[in-house]
Scaffold this motif. Structure first.
Motif, PDB file in Angstrom:
ATOM      1  N   PRO A  12      23.821  53.747   4.199  1.00  9.43           N
ATOM      2  CA  PRO A  12      23.795  53.376   5.613  1.00  9.43           C
ATOM      3  C   PRO A  12      25.096  54.536   6.222  1.00  9.43           C
ATOM      4  N   VAL A  13      24.992  54.793   7.147  1.00 15.72           N
ATOM      5  CA  VAL A  13      26.169  55.492   8.101  1.00 15.72           C
ATOM      6  C   VAL A  13      27.259  54.711   7.950  1.00 15.72           C
ATOM      7  N   TRP A  14      28.534  55.452   7.604  1.00 17.05           N
ATOM      8  CA  TRP A  14      29.754  54.704   7.510  1.00 17.05           C
ATOM      9  C   TRP A  14      30.000  54.299   8.844  1.00 17.05           C
ATOM     10  N   ILE A  15      30.718  52.843   8.821  1.00 15.84           N
ATOM     11  CA  ILE A  15      31.040  52.522  10.445  1.00 15.84           C
ATOM     12  C   ILE A  15      32.619  52.120  10.029  1.00 15.84           C
ATOM     13  N   PRO A  16      33.478  52.880  10.899  1.00 18.40           N
ATOM     14  CA  PRO A  16      34.920  52.178  10.761  1.00 18.40           C
ATOM     15  C   PRO A  16      35.104  50.780  10.721  1.00 18.40           C
ATOM     16  N   PRO A  17      35.882  50.217   9.840  1.00 17.34           N
ATOM     17  CA  PRO A  17      36.164  48.579   9.984  1.00 17.34           C
ATOM     18  C   PRO A  17      36.294  48.055  11.470  1.00 17.34           C
ATOM     19  N   GLN A  18      37.240  48.763  12.208  1.00 19.86           N
ATOM     20  CA  GLN A  18      37.527  48.224  13.741  1.00 19.86           C
ATOM     21  C   GLN A  18      36.339  48.011  14.447  1.00 19.86           C
ATOM     22  N   GLU A  19      35.207  48.898  14.259  1.00 16.16           N
ATOM     23  CA  GLU A  19      33.944  48.675  14.971  1.00 16.16           C
ATOM     24  C   GLU A  19      32.970  47.837  14.196  1.00 16.16           C
ATOM     25  N   ARG A  20      33.159  47.381  13.101  1.00 20.75           N
ATOM     26  CA  ARG A  20      32.125  46.647  12.441  1.00 20.75           C
ATOM     27  C   ARG A  20      31.966  45.209  12.910  1.00 20.75           C
ATOM     28  N   ILE A  21      32.951  44.566  13.669  1.00 18.54           N
ATOM     29  CA  ILE A  21      32.911  43.072  14.156  1.00 18.54           C
ATOM     30  C   ILE A  21      31.585  43.101  15.451  1.00 18.54           C
ATOM     31  N   HIS A  22      31.800  44.057  15.735  1.00 19.25           N
ATOM     32  CA  HIS A  22      30.608  44.063  17.009  1.00 19.25           C
ATOM     33  C   HIS A  22      29.330  44.810  16.709  1.00 19.25           C
ATOM     34  N   HIS A  23      29.309  45.188  15.402  1.00 16.52           N
ATOM     35  CA  HIS A  23      28.072  46.162  15.082  1.00 16.52           C
ATOM     36  C   HIS A  23      26.823  45.170  14.626  1.00 16.52           C
ATOM     37  N   PRO A  24      25.651  45.532  15.178  1.00 12.44           N
ATOM     38  CA  PRO A  24      24.647  44.548  14.573  1.00 12.44           C
ATOM     39  C   PRO A  24      24.296  44.475  13.176  1.00 12.44           C
ATOM     40  N   ASP A  25      24.632  45.589  12.479  1.00 12.31           N
ATOM     41  CA  ASP A  25      24.503  45.676  11.127  1.00 12.31           C
ATOM     42  C   ASP A  25      25.434  44.748  10.278  1.00 12.31           C
ATOM     43  N   TYR A  26      26.225  44.324  10.633  1.00 14.36           N
ATOM     44  CA  TYR A  26      27.169  43.566   9.892  1.00 14.36           C
ATOM     45  C   TYR A  26      27.323  42.063  10.554  1.00 14.36           C
ATOM     46  N   ASN A  27      26.946  40.963   9.715  1.00 12.60           N
ATOM     47  CA  ASN A  27      27.153  39.643  10.015  1.00 12.60           C
ATOM     48  C   ASN A  27      28.539  39.140   9.739  1.00 12.60           C
ATOM     49  N   ASN A  28      29.454  38.886  10.541  1.00 14.20           N
ATOM     50  CA  ASN A  28      30.605  38.536  10.123  1.00 14.20           C
ATOM     51  C   ASN A  28      30.814  36.770  10.098  1.00 14.20           C
ATOM     52  N   GLU A  29      29.619  36.081  10.382  1.00 15.19           N
ATOM     53  CA  GLU A  29      29.618  34.879  10.761  1.00 15.19           C
ATOM     54  C   GLU A  29      29.389  34.096   9.359  1.00 15.19           C
ATOM     55  N   LEU A  30      30.579  33.684   8.799  1.00 11.82           N
ATOM     56  CA  LEU A  30      30.780  33.063   7.402  1.00 11.82           C
ATOM     57  C   LEU A  30      30.741  31.409   7.606  1.00 11.82           C
ATOM     58  N   SER A  31      30.709  31.203   8.959  1.00 14.41           N
ATOM     59  CA  SER A  31      30.824  29.476   8.931  1.00 14.41           C
ATOM     60  C   SER A  31      29.608  28.814   8.488  1.00 14.41           C
ATOM     61  N   GLN A  32      28.555  29.532   8.426  1.00 11.67           N
ATOM     62  CA  GLN A  32      27.013  28.791   8.160  1.00 11.67           C
ATOM     63  C   GLN A  32      27.307  28.340   6.627  1.00 11.67           C
ATOM     64  N   PHE A  33      28.272  28.925   5.656  1.00 11.77           N
ATOM     65  CA  PHE A  33      28.395  28.409   4.468  1.00 11.77           C
ATOM     66  C   PHE A  33      29.476  27.359   4.158  1.00 11.77           C
ATOM     67  N   LEU A  34      30.094  26.852   5.220  1.00 12.73           N
ATOM     68  CA  LEU A  34      31.251  25.998   5.065  1.00 12.73           C
ATOM     69  C   LEU A  34      30.411  24.635   4.701  1.00 12.73           C
ATOM     70  N   PRO A  35      31.151  23.840   4.261  1.00 12.95           N
ATOM     71  CA  PRO A  35      30.478  22.188   3.709  1.00 12.95           C
ATOM     72  C   PRO A  35      30.457  21.708   5.389  1.00 12.95           C
ATOM     73  N   ARG A  36      29.197  20.737   5.459  1.00 10.56           N
ATOM     74  CA  ARG A  36      29.147  20.057   6.598  1.00 10.56           C
ATOM     75  C   ARG A  36      28.667  18.782   6.433  1.00 10.56           C
ATOM     76  N   THR A  37      28.899  17.812   7.401  1.00  6.69           N
ATOM     77  CA  THR A  37      28.364  16.442   7.087  1.00  6.69           C
ATOM     78  C   THR A  37      27.170  16.046   7.899  1.00  6.69           C
ATOM     79  N   ILE A  38      26.210  15.394   7.163  1.00  4.55           N
ATOM     80  CA  ILE A  38      24.815  15.031   7.744  1.00  4.55           C
ATOM     81  C   ILE A  38      24.845  13.508   7.823  1.00  4.55           C
ATOM     82  N   MET A  39      24.499  12.906   8.946  1.00  2.00           N
ATOM     83  CA  MET A  39      24.209  11.579   8.748  1.00  2.00           C
ATOM     84  C   MET A  39      22.849  11.255   9.117  1.00  2.00           C
TER      85      MET A  39
END
Length: 142
Positions: free
Chosen positions: A24-51
């Protein structure tokens, strides 16, 4: 003396590799946060509590697979749509870390089922772990 065999005279079959895919085309790191090809959302992998609260005779609304024999833990393998488990946020690929303060990371499958079926209130700590869930599915036929 070593004699080189011409490529066309080589006796073994020739292996053909797949065609080259351009990276894929190289994207500078400072532009990756808002780029649609990069998923920076890691909170989905954090432990959570289910009741969950389970009335007598009711189903849990999910299935599990795995256990001590697989050495990968207990995973949610199916969640019934529109069930309490589904509404609480449980999903396929969740690893069950504990249930009612009982460690589920190194527990026999039958013991895990017994704990889940007999409890009226279930306080689960889970984390989404699709990598190990996929390994779990490949190791077991369960």
């Amino acid at each position: 003396m070593d004699q080189k065999i011409p490529y066309d005279d080589y006796q073994l079959p020739v292996v053909f590799l797949p065609s080259y895919e351009c990276p894929p085309v190289w994207i500078p790191p400072q532009e990756r946060i808002h780029h649609p090809d990069y998923n920076n959302e890691l909170s989905q992998f954090l432990p959570r509590t289910i009741m969950l609260k389970k009335p007598p005779g009711a189903q849990l609304g999910f299935n599990i697979r795995g256990g001590k024999a697989s050495q990968l833990g207990i995973f949610i393998s199916k969640v019934v749509p529109d069930s309490d488990a589904h509404r609480a946020g449980l999903q396929e690929g969740d690893q069950v870390l504990s249930v009612n303060d009982v460690d589920f990371q190194d527990i026999e499958h039958s013991r895990a089922v017994e704990i889940l079926k007999t409890a009226r209130e279930i306080l689960m700590k889970v984390r989404y772990f699709p990598y190990n869930y996929q390994r779990q599915k490949e190791r077991t036929v369960h």
